[in-house]
Design a protein around this motif. Structure first.
Motif, mmCIF file in Angstrom:
data_model
loop_
_atom_site.group_PDB
_atom_site.id
_atom_site.type_symbol
_atom_site.label_atom_id
_atom_site.label_comp_id
_atom_site.label_asym_id
_atom_site.label_seq_id
_atom_site.Cartn_x
_atom_site.Cartn_y
_atom_site.Cartn_z
ATOM 1 N N PRO A 24 0.826 -1.205 0.000
ATOM 2 C CA PRO A 24 0.000 0.000 0.000
ATOM 3 C C PRO A 24 0.857 1.250 0.000
ATOM 4 O O PRO A 24 2.056 1.207 0.320
ATOM 5 C CB PRO A 24 -0.794 -0.123 1.307
ATOM 6 N N GLY A 25 0.246 2.375 -0.390
ATOM 7 C CA GLY A 25 0.976 3.633 -0.344
ATOM 8 C C GLY A 25 1.392 3.970 1.073
ATOM 9 O O GLY A 25 0.634 3.778 2.029
ATOM 10 N N ARG A 26 2.601 4.471 1.226
ATOM 11 C CA ARG A 26 3.121 4.770 2.557
ATOM 12 C C ARG A 26 2.502 6.036 3.134
ATOM 13 O O ARG A 26 2.110 6.958 2.414
ATOM 14 C CB ARG A 26 4.640 4.928 2.499
ATOM 15 N N SER A 39 0.390 9.028 -2.078
ATOM 16 C CA SER A 39 0.841 7.693 -2.480
ATOM 17 C C SER A 39 -0.284 6.709 -2.757
ATOM 18 O O SER A 39 -0.021 5.607 -3.247
ATOM 19 C CB SER A 39 1.740 7.103 -1.387
ATOM 20 N N SER A 40 -1.536 7.071 -2.450
ATOM 21 C CA SER A 40 -2.603 6.075 -2.532
ATOM 22 C C SER A 40 -3.811 6.498 -3.366
ATOM 23 O O SER A 40 -4.840 5.821 -3.353
ATOM 24 C CB SER A 40 -3.085 5.710 -1.124
ATOM 25 N N ASN A 41 -3.695 7.616 -4.081
ATOM 26 C CA ASN A 41 -4.780 8.088 -4.955
ATOM 27 C C ASN A 41 -6.092 8.306 -4.200
ATOM 28 O O ASN A 41 -7.176 8.115 -4.745
ATOM 29 C CB ASN A 41 -5.015 7.129 -6.120
ATOM 30 N N GLU A 42 -5.981 8.702 -2.949
ATOM 31 C CA GLU A 42 -7.171 8.973 -2.156
ATOM 32 C C GLU A 42 -7.711 10.366 -2.477
ATOM 33 O O GLU A 42 -6.965 11.252 -2.913
ATOM 34 C CB GLU A 42 -6.838 8.895 -0.665
ATOM 35 N N ARG A 331 4.335 7.166 -4.594
ATOM 36 C CA ARG A 331 4.320 5.699 -4.794
ATOM 37 C C ARG A 331 5.345 5.312 -5.846
ATOM 38 O O ARG A 331 5.091 5.441 -7.048
ATOM 39 C CB ARG A 331 2.920 5.256 -5.224
ATOM 40 N N PRO A 332 6.537 4.844 -5.418
ATOM 41 C CA PRO A 332 7.546 4.403 -6.381
ATOM 42 C C PRO A 332 7.277 2.979 -6.856
ATOM 43 O O PRO A 332 6.765 2.142 -6.103
ATOM 44 C CB PRO A 332 8.842 4.471 -5.569
ATOM 45 N N VAL A 340 2.192 9.882 -8.470
ATOM 46 C CA VAL A 340 1.977 10.929 -7.476
ATOM 47 C C VAL A 340 0.509 11.338 -7.511
ATOM 48 O O VAL A 340 0.014 11.831 -8.532
ATOM 49 C CB VAL A 340 2.873 12.149 -7.733
ATOM 50 N N SER A 341 -0.190 11.133 -6.407
ATOM 51 C CA SER A 341 -1.596 11.494 -6.334
ATOM 52 C C SER A 341 -1.770 13.009 -6.338
ATOM 53 O O SER A 341 -0.902 13.754 -5.882
ATOM 54 C CB SER A 341 -2.233 10.928 -5.062
#
Length: 365
Positions: A24-26, A39-42, A331-332, A340-341
């Motif tokens: 998951p995104g950090r 990192s998580s497209n939220e 998010r690499p 990048v969100s």
């Protein structure tokens, strides 16, 4: 009497040997100033007050199991998209529905085709379903549908088309997608993964729900996690013809979609017009971020999602580390690139400052 131990361990499936767990995104960590999770497209916005009220009220009933069939939610989705409720299946986010789909078609010898790189859960879920993955490389950061059609064999059971694609944000358009669908055998299921559909502004990108109506082998995945801002409640759904929807409902773990999730999703559909105003704000920020990156010398593909993709190659870890040092989590993806969100304006400005200062930006693309 205690049985003596032999040193042997319980036996598990061989597919778990070296199995890569989903990453998951950090969450960012910063010792000074505000941190930004990109990192998580939220969604950067909390649910609407009306939705929060429904969640709070429903919390009074969490001592009771939810409706296992999610009848009210399926009816609401059916009404929103003008489809029969029997054509709707729900799950624990669209990734949960993806797992249900793969469990319905997966067995030794079955093949699943998808572009690569695309949504990172496809390989692991296919492996768990005992299906063989066939990865077709992207072309100019998007799906090579001609190559994907050429990869179809009699063993192909399912094809994923992630549109917009995660993590590149690129899209396939109407003519190329319909031409592709015309080439797919009728007994092969095509899943249009449209988790980011609400962010699309390119009029040439088709709506999968329109395409599915006269194509029994097409299914459409959507989610309440992104544009609707309910990532923490994990609710996704699929629209497909009855045989497909029934198979996915049959593989759902009982009570997967909880009471709060069902109630919040229904309330979000009722408040959709207001919610989509927030989506427009994210799209405007996406445009601003994209234009700023181009002006700074980055080669960035146009995105129709709520993120941008930087093809950094071997410099990806260094870029992610530079962002982390200032409290920005991106998010690499190995030595390929970083997703990048799009956050709020402050978060985006902080990211752009790092991108502007990064010495290897001209190697992108």
């Amino acid at each position: 009497m205690t049985k003596p131990t032999t040193g042997a361990s319980p036996r598990f499936r061989s597919v778990l040997d070296g199995f890569p767990a989903y990453q998951p995104g950090r969450t960012p960590v910063s010792s000074a100033g505000r941190s930004h999770k990109l990192s998580s497209n939220e969604s950067p916005y909390a649910p609407l007050p009306s939705v929060i009220e429904v969640i709070a009220e429903e919390a009074r009933s969490v001592n009771r199991y939810p409706d296992n069939g999610a009848a009210a939610l399926r009816e609401a989705i059916g009404e929103r998209f003008s489809v029969p409720a029997e054509h709707v299946a729900v799950g624990c986010g669209s990734v949960g529905v993806t797992q249900q789909l793969l469990e319905a078609i997966g067995e030794p010898g079955a093949e699943v085709i998808y572009a690569w790189r695309s949504f990172e859960a496809y390989p692991t879920l296919a492996d768990l379903a005992a299906a063989e993955s066939v990865r077709v490389p992207l072309s100019e950061e998007t799906h090579d549908l001609a190559a994907m059609a050429g990869a179809i064999t009699p063993r192909t059971r399912l094809i994923f088309v992630c549109n917009p694609n995660n993590p590149t944000g690129t899209v396939v358009r109407d003519r190329e997608l319909t031409d592709f669908l015309d080439r797919v055998p009728e007994d092969c299921l095509v899943v249009l993964d449209e988790a980011y559909h609400e962010y699309i502004r390119d009029d040439a990108v088709p709506d999968g729900v329109t395409l599915y109506r006269d194509r029994p082998n097409v299914a459409v995945l959507r989610t309440f996690s992104k544009a609707y801002g309910l990532a923490g409640l994990r609710t996704g759904f699929m629209i497909a013809h009855e045989p497909v929807a029934a198979a996915v409902r049959a593989t759902m773990l009982p009570f997967t979609v909880n009471r709060l999730a069902q109630a919040a999703a229904i309330a979000s559909l009722a408040a959709e017009a207001e919610l989509l105003e927030r989506v427009d704000l994210t799209v405007k920020e996406r445009t601003r971020v994209h234009e700023a990156l181009l002006a700074d010398g980055w080669a960035v593909p146009a995105s129709e999602a709520n993120f941008v993709w930087l093809r950094l190659g071997e410099h990806t870890p260094a870029f992610a580390a530079a962002c982390a040092e200032t409290g920005i989590a991106v998010r690499p993806f190995g030595a390929e690139g970083a997703r990048v969100s799009i956050g709020d304006a402050e978060a985006n400005d902080a990211f752009l400052a790092i991108a502007r200062a990064f010495p290897h930006r001209n190697t992108a693309g």
